[in-house]
Design an enzyme around this catalytic site. Structure first.
Site, PDB file in Angstrom:
ATOM      1  CB  CYS A  20      50.094  22.640  51.362  1.00 23.03           C
ATOM      2  SG  CYS A  20      49.801  24.094  50.360  1.00 23.03           S
ATOM      3  CG  HIS A  59      47.734  24.010  55.223  1.00 23.83           C
ATOM      4  ND1 HIS A  59      49.072  23.837  55.479  1.00 23.83           N
ATOM      5  CD2 HIS A  59      47.657  24.690  54.061  1.00 23.83           C
ATOM      6  CE1 HIS A  59      49.783  24.382  54.513  1.00 23.83           C
ATOM      7  NE2 HIS A  59      48.945  24.912  53.637  1.00 23.83           N
ATOM      8  CD  GLU A  92      48.928  21.769  58.463  1.00 25.17           C
ATOM      9  OE1 GLU A  92      48.150  20.926  57.961  1.00 25.17           O
ATOM     10  OE2 GLU A  92      49.608  22.555  57.784  1.00 25.17           O
TER      11      GLU A  92
HETATM   12  N1  GLN Z   1      52.776  27.518  47.233  1.00 30.15           N
HETATM   13  C1  GLN Z   1      53.580  26.668  48.053  1.00 30.15           C
HETATM   14  C2  GLN Z   1      54.557  25.837  47.214  1.00 30.15           C
HETATM   15  O1  GLN Z   1      54.483  25.848  46.037  1.00 30.15           O
HETATM   16  C3  GLN Z   1      52.746  25.742  48.888  1.00 30.15           C
HETATM   17  C4  GLN Z   1      51.940  26.542  49.884  1.00 30.15           C
HETATM   18  C5  GLN Z   1      51.740  25.865  51.191  1.00 30.15           C
HETATM   19  O2  GLN Z   1      52.359  24.859  51.521  1.00 30.15           O
HETATM   20  N2  GLN Z   1      50.884  26.461  51.996  1.00 30.15           N
HETATM   21  O3  GLN Z   1      55.417  25.195  47.758  1.00 30.15           O
END
Ligand code: GLN
Length: 198
Positions: free
Chosen positions: A79, A168, A170
């Site tokens: 992410c 994710h 995890e």
């Molecule tokens: N929206 C977040 C970002 O731009 C990422 C979201 C996340 O890691 N769950 O960094």
């Protein structure tokens, strides 16, 4: 085999729990001094990529880590971690910029960015995928390979020893993605040992 987890902000504890279940030793990177310890792979967790990028710069971690990633250090970004590795970031600044992908931040809109699904990931079969204010990969350059697509959007990719997921792993029970990162770490560690003995 030892993994380092970037622990400046975000969901790093959850990655540590996955590594514990796989029996992989790990420690946290919070400051420059932590880079003195040897490690075979780096996990960049989910969180807020803008905050992590700023802290990486302020703490002097950005350039040394970028150099190691460029030299082949296995890295797994989930992410926000994916955003940190992307060469092009729509709605933000590139950070490490080591991976030949273009990413769109908060790509689904605030409401739709968080959802659960199960989908195919190349080499792993069908796996659970939890998305939280997720980015997606808008384009994959010739050096990178698409691993998973959800709703027509690329959500996992690999380029050499760099592995990224917009979701994710995890946060679910399934260890498949972490296990595949462990395999990348093992292969890299073996190839380095082979070079040292030549
Ligand atoms: N929206 C977040 C970002 O731009 C990422 C979201 C996340 O890691 N769950 O960094």
């Amino acid at each position: 085999m030892t993994a380092a987890i970037l622990a400046l902000q975000g969901a790093f504890v959850e990655h540590a729990a996955m590594l514990d279940r796989l029996g992989v030793a790990h420690f946290e990177i919070r400051q420059l001094r932590d880079l003195e310890r040897p490690f075979d792979g780096l996990i960049l967790p989910g969180g807020e990529s803008t905050v992590m990028g700023k802290l990486l710069r302020d703490l002097g971690l950005l350039e040394p880590l970028r150099a190691r990633i460029a030299a082949g250090l296995p890295v797994f970004g989930t992410c926000a971690g994916l955003i940190l590795l992307a060469r092009t970031v729509e709605g933000g600044e590139p950070c490490f910029g080591t991976m030949d992908i273009a990413v769109k931040r908060n790509a689904y809109g605030r409401q739709l960015g968080s959802f659960y699904t199960e989908a195919q990931c190349k080499g792993l079969g069908t796996i659970p995928m939890t998305f939280i204010r997720a980015p997606y990969i808008a384009a994959v350059g010739p050096a990178a390979e698409t691993l998973a697509v959800v709703g027509g959007k690329i959500v996992a990719a690999r380029q050499g020893n760099q592995l990224v997921t917009a979701f994710h792993p995890e946060l679910n029970e399934d260890l498949a993605v972490h296990r595949s990162f462990l395999e990348i770490m093992q292969a890299w560690s073996r190839s380095r040992q082979a070079q040292e003995t030549v």
